[in-house]
Design an enzyme around this catalytic site. Sequence first.
Site, short mmCIF file in Angstrom:
data_model
loop_
_atom_site.label_atom_id
_atom_site.label_comp_id
_atom_site.label_asym_id
_atom_site.label_seq_id
_atom_site.Cartn_x
_atom_site.Cartn_y
_atom_site.Cartn_z
N ARG A 122 90.42 27.82 11.69
CA ARG A 122 91.79 27.77 12.24
C ARG A 122 91.92 28.55 13.54
NH1 ARG A 122 93.36 28.45 6.76
NH2 ARG A 122 93.80 26.42 5.83
N LYS A 144 94.46 22.73 27.48
CA LYS A 144 94.35 21.39 26.89
C LYS A 144 92.91 21.20 26.43
CE LYS A 144 97.85 18.51 29.06
NZ LYS A 144 98.08 17.36 29.96
N GLU A 186 90.78 16.69 42.60
CA GLU A 186 91.83 17.51 41.95
C GLU A 186 92.39 18.53 42.95
OE1 GLU A 186 93.00 16.68 39.08
OE2 GLU A 186 91.42 15.88 37.79
N LYS A 228 98.17 25.82 39.26
CA LYS A 228 98.07 25.38 37.86
C LYS A 228 98.71 26.41 36.93
CE LYS A 228 96.04 23.03 34.27
NZ LYS A 228 95.08 22.07 33.83
N GLU A 238 103.66 20.63 27.99
CA GLU A 238 104.00 19.34 28.62
C GLU A 238 105.21 18.69 27.94
OE1 GLU A 238 100.48 17.22 29.91
OE2 GLU A 238 101.61 15.35 29.86
N ARG A 243 104.67 19.87 33.74
CA ARG A 243 103.20 19.76 33.61
C ARG A 243 102.73 18.32 33.83
NH1 ARG A 243 99.18 23.07 29.58
NH2 ARG A 243 97.28 22.15 30.41
N ASN A 247 99.62 14.95 36.52
CA ASN A 247 99.04 13.63 36.28
C ASN A 247 99.20 12.69 37.46
OD1 ASN A 247 98.25 12.03 33.44
ND2 ASN A 247 98.49 14.24 33.34
N HIS A 250 96.81 9.85 37.89
CA HIS A 250 96.09 9.70 36.63
C HIS A 250 96.50 8.46 35.82
CE1 HIS A 250 94.77 13.71 37.60
NE2 HIS A 250 94.08 13.85 36.47
N HIS A 254 93.26 6.96 34.87
CA HIS A 254 92.81 6.81 33.47
C HIS A 254 92.54 5.34 33.14
CE1 HIS A 254 94.64 10.90 32.09
NE2 HIS A 254 93.36 11.03 32.35
N HIS A 267 85.65 11.12 36.55
CA HIS A 267 87.09 11.36 36.42
C HIS A 267 87.73 11.60 37.81
CE1 HIS A 267 90.83 12.75 34.65
NE2 HIS A 267 90.77 13.83 35.41
P1 NAD Z 1 81.20 17.42 33.29
O1 NAD Z 1 81.62 18.51 32.42
O2 NAD Z 1 80.61 16.21 32.67
O3 NAD Z 1 80.19 17.99 34.37
C1 NAD Z 1 79.66 17.10 35.33
C2 NAD Z 1 78.15 17.19 35.42
O4 NAD Z 1 77.81 18.36 36.17
C3 NAD Z 1 77.42 17.31 34.09
O5 NAD Z 1 76.29 16.49 34.14
C4 NAD Z 1 77.00 18.78 34.03
O6 NAD Z 1 75.81 18.96 33.30
C5 NAD Z 1 76.79 19.10 35.47
N1 NAD Z 1 77.03 20.50 35.85
C6 NAD Z 1 78.04 21.31 35.43
N2 NAD Z 1 78.00 22.46 36.11
C7 NAD Z 1 76.93 22.40 36.94
C8 NAD Z 1 76.38 23.29 37.91
N3 NAD Z 1 76.98 24.45 38.21
N4 NAD Z 1 75.26 22.92 38.56
C9 NAD Z 1 74.70 21.69 38.30
N5 NAD Z 1 75.19 20.81 37.43
C10 NAD Z 1 76.30 21.15 36.76
O7 NAD Z 1 82.43 16.87 34.19
P2 NAD Z 1 83.71 17.55 34.83
O8 NAD Z 1 84.04 16.70 35.98
O9 NAD Z 1 83.54 19.01 35.02
O10 NAD Z 1 84.80 17.38 33.68
C11 NAD Z 1 85.29 16.11 33.33
C12 NAD Z 1 86.02 16.24 32.02
O11 NAD Z 1 87.11 17.15 32.18
C13 NAD Z 1 86.62 14.94 31.53
O12 NAD Z 1 86.34 14.79 30.17
C14 NAD Z 1 88.11 15.13 31.74
O13 NAD Z 1 88.88 14.40 30.80
C15 NAD Z 1 88.24 16.61 31.53
N6 NAD Z 1 89.43 17.22 32.13
C16 NAD Z 1 90.17 18.05 31.34
C17 NAD Z 1 91.29 18.67 31.86
C18 NAD Z 1 92.06 19.64 31.00
O14 NAD Z 1 93.13 20.08 31.43
N7 NAD Z 1 91.55 20.01 29.84
C19 NAD Z 1 91.65 18.45 33.20
C20 NAD Z 1 90.87 17.59 33.97
C21 NAD Z 1 89.75 16.98 33.43
N1 GLY Z 2 94.93 18.48 33.75
C1 GLY Z 2 96.24 18.21 33.28
C2 GLY Z 2 96.85 19.34 32.54
O1 GLY Z 2 96.25 20.36 32.35
O2 GLY Z 2 97.96 19.20 32.10
#
Ligand code: NAD
Ligand code: GLY
Length: 360
Positions: A122, A144, A186, A228, A238, A243, A247, A250, A254, A267
């Site tokens: 939990r 999130k 972003e 942010k 949200e 918040r 998007n 997006h 998406h 993304h």
């Molecule tokens: P990712 O986590 O897949 O990383 C991208 C690639 O970069 C991977 O292959 C990873 O191994 C590599 N990598 C990471 N750090 C590295 C470094 N320092 N040096 C070399 N390689 C490195 O992708 P991302 O773009 O970071 O994240 C995308 C995800 O984030 C999606 O699932 C998206 O939905 C999510 N997201 C979440 C939020 C949120 O608020 N929680 C906001 C935006 C996006």
């Molecule tokens: N990346 C969108 C949010 O955090 O709400």
Amino acid sequence: MSYHLDVTTDQATYPILIGAGQWSDLADTVQACFKPTKVVLAADHTVAELYGAAVRLALESIGCPVSLLVCPPGESSKSTDVATDWWQALSAMAVDRHAVLVALGGGVVGDLAGFVAATYLRGLPLVQVPTTLLAQVDSSVGGKVAVNLPAGKNLVGCFWQPKLVWIDPAVLLTLSSREFSAGMAEVIKYAVLRDDGLMERLETSSDEVLSRDPDTLGPLVHRCCQIKADVVHQDPRETNGVRATLNFGHTVGHAIEKLTGYDTVLHGEAVSMGMVAEARLAERIGWTEAGLADRLERVARLYDLPTELPQFSWEQWQSAMLRDKKNIADRIAFALPRRLGCVELTADVPIEAIHSIVRC
Ligand code: NAD
Ligand code: GLY
């Protein structure tokens, strides 16, 4: 230069530390804040290979027992299968509630490890150590956390704020150019949301930004985290429309990710195409003056981001956008710019206008 920001939500306040030092400083901070029974370090194989040993050594050298959770890189790891593997691994490690889960990686590991931390026993304390630009400016802040289902992205998740976000812009030097550019989408989004000065900096300093000098990236990451943190403070779960403005780009973005199967378009690339399309939509319905979409297209190109929509039938676009979490009943919702620096949520966009933006 280092920065300290606080994120304050209805439930907690936590620091974002940017450029605050070496892995040994991270270890000291974790030890001082938590005195954990164990640190569980979660990473994908790529990041584990690059930074896992150094982070582990730093933590162990100050007496923290460390265990590892790893997964393959890529969006497909954000799944219930990997979450289940990690819950079982935590159980096998006899992790208790005084352990800390450290998510070392991009948004995939941050969202996945955050979801596992939120649900195991939990709730375990979570530290986000984002290593992609996208994760440093966006996903590591705000709590999130989620995994995907075959039916769509982030369909199972919750809000689980980290206790600490530790950002070192120097790790971005090892990121691929494509992933760095995806993160810039972003950054551009934050400029449209809140900061026309940031937009001008992005337009005039692309060579400097693309050189990834940590002294240039630190202030950029700091400004995005400031925006942010303020948005999350105003609307942590949200619920009041603030918040949801994050998007921008997006709804279309998406849909692109869904229609391309999540493994060909990153993304940030989808968000880049989505922002240009949604700015055109805002112009089309008279929400914003003509010129913003062209300006966005130019700045996206400076950072090697795609801006032309892929081709799909109207039925495909519509069915993908009708799954968006912002929608109200069957009305497709968008976060659209009123002008540079101001984005608002609306579900009152005529369907013909949406059609005209995405049609081939
Ligand atoms: P990712 O986590 O897949 O990383 C991208 C690639 O970069 C991977 O292959 C990873 O191994 C590599 N990598 C990471 N750090 C590295 C470094 N320092 N040096 C070399 N390689 C490195 O992708 P991302 O773009 O970071 O994240 C995308 C995800 O984030 C999606 O699932 C998206 O939905 C999510 N997201 C979440 C939020 C949120 O608020 N929680 C906001 C935006 C996006
Ligand atoms: N990346 C969108 C949010 O955090 O709400």
